[in-house]
Design a protein around this motif. Structure first.
Motif, mmCIF file in Angstrom:
data_model
loop_
_atom_site.group_PDB
_atom_site.id
_atom_site.type_symbol
_atom_site.label_atom_id
_atom_site.label_comp_id
_atom_site.label_asym_id
_atom_site.label_seq_id
_atom_site.Cartn_x
_atom_site.Cartn_y
_atom_site.Cartn_z
ATOM 1 N N ARG A 2 22.317 7.951 27.233
ATOM 2 C CA ARG A 2 22.389 8.870 26.108
ATOM 3 C C ARG A 2 23.585 9.779 26.339
ATOM 4 O O ARG A 2 23.626 10.540 27.305
ATOM 5 C CB ARG A 2 21.095 9.686 26.035
ATOM 6 C CG ARG A 2 20.998 10.613 24.854
ATOM 7 C CD ARG A 2 19.580 11.194 24.784
ATOM 8 N NE ARG A 2 19.463 12.195 23.725
ATOM 9 C CZ ARG A 2 19.775 13.487 23.902
ATOM 10 N NH1 ARG A 2 20.214 13.920 25.059
ATOM 11 N NH2 ARG A 2 19.629 14.324 22.897
ATOM 12 N N TYR A 3 24.591 9.657 25.466
ATOM 13 C CA TYR A 3 25.804 10.465 25.583
ATOM 14 C C TYR A 3 26.195 11.019 24.218
ATOM 15 O O TYR A 3 25.718 10.544 23.183
ATOM 16 C CB TYR A 3 26.985 9.615 26.092
ATOM 17 C CG TYR A 3 26.934 9.238 27.549
ATOM 18 C CD1 TYR A 3 26.865 10.202 28.545
ATOM 19 C CD2 TYR A 3 26.992 7.904 27.928
ATOM 20 C CE1 TYR A 3 26.844 9.850 29.883
ATOM 21 C CE2 TYR A 3 26.975 7.531 29.263
ATOM 22 C CZ TYR A 3 26.896 8.512 30.246
ATOM 23 O OH TYR A 3 26.880 8.157 31.554
ATOM 24 N N ALA A 4 27.134 11.963 24.247
ATOM 25 C CA ALA A 4 27.681 12.480 22.996
ATOM 26 C C ALA A 4 28.533 11.392 22.335
ATOM 27 O O ALA A 4 29.172 10.591 23.004
ATOM 28 C CB ALA A 4 28.538 13.711 23.265
ATOM 29 N N LEU A 5 28.538 11.419 21.003
ATOM 30 C CA LEU A 5 29.309 10.432 20.235
ATOM 31 C C LEU A 5 30.794 10.444 20.647
ATOM 32 O O LEU A 5 31.443 9.403 20.715
ATOM 33 C CB LEU A 5 29.148 10.737 18.741
ATOM 34 C CG LEU A 5 29.694 9.700 17.751
ATOM 35 C CD1 LEU A 5 29.159 8.310 18.051
ATOM 36 C CD2 LEU A 5 29.330 10.101 16.323
ATOM 37 N N ASP A 16 26.081 15.300 33.250
ATOM 38 C CA ASP A 16 24.821 15.970 32.972
ATOM 39 C C ASP A 16 23.921 15.087 32.101
ATOM 40 O O ASP A 16 22.734 14.917 32.378
ATOM 41 C CB ASP A 16 25.123 17.296 32.262
ATOM 42 C CG ASP A 16 23.987 18.268 32.425
ATOM 43 O OD1 ASP A 16 23.444 18.352 33.539
ATOM 44 O OD2 ASP A 16 23.634 18.922 31.425
ATOM 45 N N ASP A 17 24.512 14.500 31.057
ATOM 46 C CA ASP A 17 23.759 13.587 30.186
ATOM 47 C C ASP A 17 23.241 12.394 30.992
ATOM 48 O O ASP A 17 22.101 11.970 30.830
ATOM 49 C CB ASP A 17 24.647 13.060 29.045
ATOM 50 C CG ASP A 17 24.933 14.128 28.002
ATOM 51 O OD1 ASP A 17 24.196 15.124 27.959
ATOM 52 O OD2 ASP A 17 25.896 13.952 27.230
ATOM 53 N N ALA A 18 24.103 11.852 31.846
ATOM 54 C CA ALA A 18 23.727 10.673 32.637
ATOM 55 C C ALA A 18 22.570 11.015 33.564
ATOM 56 O O ALA A 18 21.601 10.261 33.674
ATOM 57 C CB ALA A 18 24.928 10.170 33.428
ATOM 58 N N ALA A 19 22.641 12.183 34.217
ATOM 59 C CA ALA A 19 21.600 12.578 35.169
ATOM 60 C C ALA A 19 20.238 12.661 34.485
ATOM 61 O O ALA A 19 19.224 12.220 35.033
ATOM 62 C CB ALA A 19 21.959 13.914 35.812
ATOM 63 N N LEU A 52 23.658 10.372 21.308
ATOM 64 C CA LEU A 52 23.092 9.098 20.871
ATOM 65 C C LEU A 52 22.764 8.226 22.073
ATOM 66 O O LEU A 52 23.475 8.239 23.068
ATOM 67 C CB LEU A 52 24.101 8.348 19.989
ATOM 68 C CG LEU A 52 24.418 8.964 18.640
ATOM 69 C CD1 LEU A 52 25.506 8.144 17.953
ATOM 70 C CD2 LEU A 52 23.187 9.029 17.757
ATOM 71 N N ARG A 53 21.661 7.488 21.940
ATOM 72 C CA ARG A 53 21.248 6.586 23.021
ATOM 73 C C ARG A 53 21.634 5.150 22.657
ATOM 74 O O ARG A 53 21.298 4.664 21.602
ATOM 75 C CB ARG A 53 19.732 6.688 23.215
ATOM 76 C CG ARG A 53 19.180 5.885 24.365
ATOM 77 C CD ARG A 53 17.673 6.039 24.426
ATOM 78 N NE ARG A 53 17.282 7.374 24.812
ATOM 79 C CZ ARG A 53 17.265 7.815 26.073
ATOM 80 N NH1 ARG A 53 17.617 7.022 27.059
ATOM 81 N NH2 ARG A 53 16.902 9.048 26.342
ATOM 82 N N PHE A 54 22.407 4.511 23.563
ATOM 83 C CA PHE A 54 22.785 3.116 23.350
ATOM 84 C C PHE A 54 22.506 2.321 24.611
ATOM 85 O O PHE A 54 22.654 2.839 25.718
ATOM 86 C CB PHE A 54 24.292 2.986 23.071
ATOM 87 C CG PHE A 54 24.707 3.417 21.698
ATOM 88 C CD1 PHE A 54 24.196 2.811 20.570
ATOM 89 C CD2 PHE A 54 25.643 4.430 21.551
ATOM 90 C CE1 PHE A 54 24.594 3.214 19.310
ATOM 91 C CE2 PHE A 54 26.049 4.842 20.292
ATOM 92 C CZ PHE A 54 25.531 4.229 19.165
ATOM 93 N N ASN A 55 22.151 1.070 24.414
ATOM 94 C CA ASN A 55 22.120 0.157 25.545
ATOM 95 C C ASN A 55 23.506 -0.483 25.631
ATOM 96 O O ASN A 55 23.863 -1.326 24.827
ATOM 97 C CB ASN A 55 21.048 -0.909 25.302
ATOM 98 C CG ASN A 55 20.942 -1.832 26.490
ATOM 99 O OD1 ASN A 55 21.873 -1.961 27.271
ATOM 100 N ND2 ASN A 55 19.804 -2.478 26.618
ATOM 101 N N VAL A 56 24.295 -0.039 26.599
ATOM 102 C CA VAL A 56 25.671 -0.542 26.705
ATOM 103 C C VAL A 56 25.805 -1.493 27.886
ATOM 104 O O VAL A 56 26.849 -1.580 28.509
ATOM 105 C CB VAL A 56 26.704 0.590 26.829
ATOM 106 C CG1 VAL A 56 26.979 1.202 25.486
ATOM 107 C CG2 VAL A 56 26.261 1.625 27.831
#
Ligand SMILES: [Zn+2]
Length: 313
Positions: A260-263, A84-87, A294-298
């Motif tokens: 953006r995913y949960a910690l 859901d976060d990814a979408a 949190l949003r990270f560039n991974v």
């Protein structure tokens, strides 16, 4: 062992590839979740080589298509919240593509605005597309567990299958999406060429892939979550753009992309021993920090290409 394959993006022979990482497979540790998306990394991988012509990193002796299909068929599904976060993040990232698609449409509304997603999971992204005005959506998903986990309303959009061009009408989609899936397929070139044929002229193909050249992945090396048994190839900016142009797509652009995913989910990707990682996640949850988004560039990369309009380069 079968003979090494040619580069699945540029078709360079095995002699033009150099070793990237030795094989690391422990059959005893292969579980049902090994082939699910967004699972906890296991740090196992096929023998990987780097193409000197197009910069792709790929498994030069991957398992056969049948074996892969079986692995995905049996894989479990455990990541509804992350999906859901990814979408939501993908939807935000493709806004410029949706704007360009709308701008291209002639004055009157077309009979339908159609989208296809390859590797659709529970169809959560398709639901966002419907909200954005698409009135025909379809998702291909090889895992029956993912489809079973989808709400009934979405199941009608989902087709349990490995993606095959012949299952669809040529030139029938305005948008084809494929997120974190191009690494998994045995022949990404075949997929890209098929997508080019399924797009209407002026239609867009959008993928999100891991970028093996991204700083975070270079830093973590073989402890990066991208080094994984499920990945048949790993792209870089040059190799993903080459995949698109070789397939006949134009105006090809790629850029890095933040998730953006949960910690709690980010913590699962940490290169720590399993016990330590579990303890760390428990501690986060005990502190109430686990669900924090949190949003990270991974090291993910979004790439867009278009099927040419007649008479345009
Ligand atoms: Zn190549």
């Amino acid at each position: 062992m079968s003979s090494p394959r040619h580069c699945p993006v540029c078709d360079a022979p095995p002699q033009q590839a150099r070793i990237f990482l030795d094989e690391h497979v422990d059959p005893a540790r292969l579980t049902g979740l090994s082939f699910a998306s967004r699972k906890t990394p296991e740090f196992m991988n096929h023998h990987l080589v780097q193409c000197q012509r197009c910069d792709l990193v790929y498994a030069d002796t991957p398992p056969g298509q049948d074996e892969l299909a079986r692995a995905y068929h049996a894989s479990e599904f455990d990541s509804a919240v992350e999906a859901d976060d990814a979408a939501r993040a993908y939807m935000q990232a493709i806004q410029p593509v949706l704007a360009q698609l709308s701008a291209q449409l002639p004055g009157q509304l077309p009979p339908d605005k159609a989208a296809l997603e390859i590797g659709a999971g529970t169809g959560v992204f398709l639901e966002h597309l419907v909200e954005a005005g698409f009135n025909r959506v379809c998702g291909v998903e090889p895992s029956p567990a993912a489809i079973a986990a989808a709400p009934v309303a979405r199941q009608a959009w989902l087709r349990e299958a490995i993606f095959r061009a012949e299952d669809f009408e040529p030139a029938s989609f305005d948008l084809v999406c494929c997120f974190m899936t191009m690494e998994h397929v045995r022949d990404p070139g075949e997929v890209a060429r098929a997508v080019q044929q399924l797009l209407r002229p002026g239609g867009a193909f959008v993928v999100v892939v891991h970028d093996w050249r991204a700083p975070v992945n270079r830093l973590l090396g073989k402890r990066s979550p991208i080094i994984d048994i499920e990945h048949m190839q790993l792209f870089s900016p040059a190799s993903i753009e080459r995949l698109f142009t070789e397939a006949g797509l134009v105006q090809v652009r790629s850029h890095s992309f933040a998730n953006r995913y949960a910690l709690r989910y980010w913590a699962r990707l940490l290169p720590l021993p399993g016990g330590l990682r579990t303890a760390f996640i428990r501690a986060l949850d005990a502190l109430g920090l686990g669900p924090l988004k949190l949003r990270f560039n991974v090291g993910n990369r979004l790439c867009v290409g278009w099927r040419p309009l007649p008479g345009k380069p």
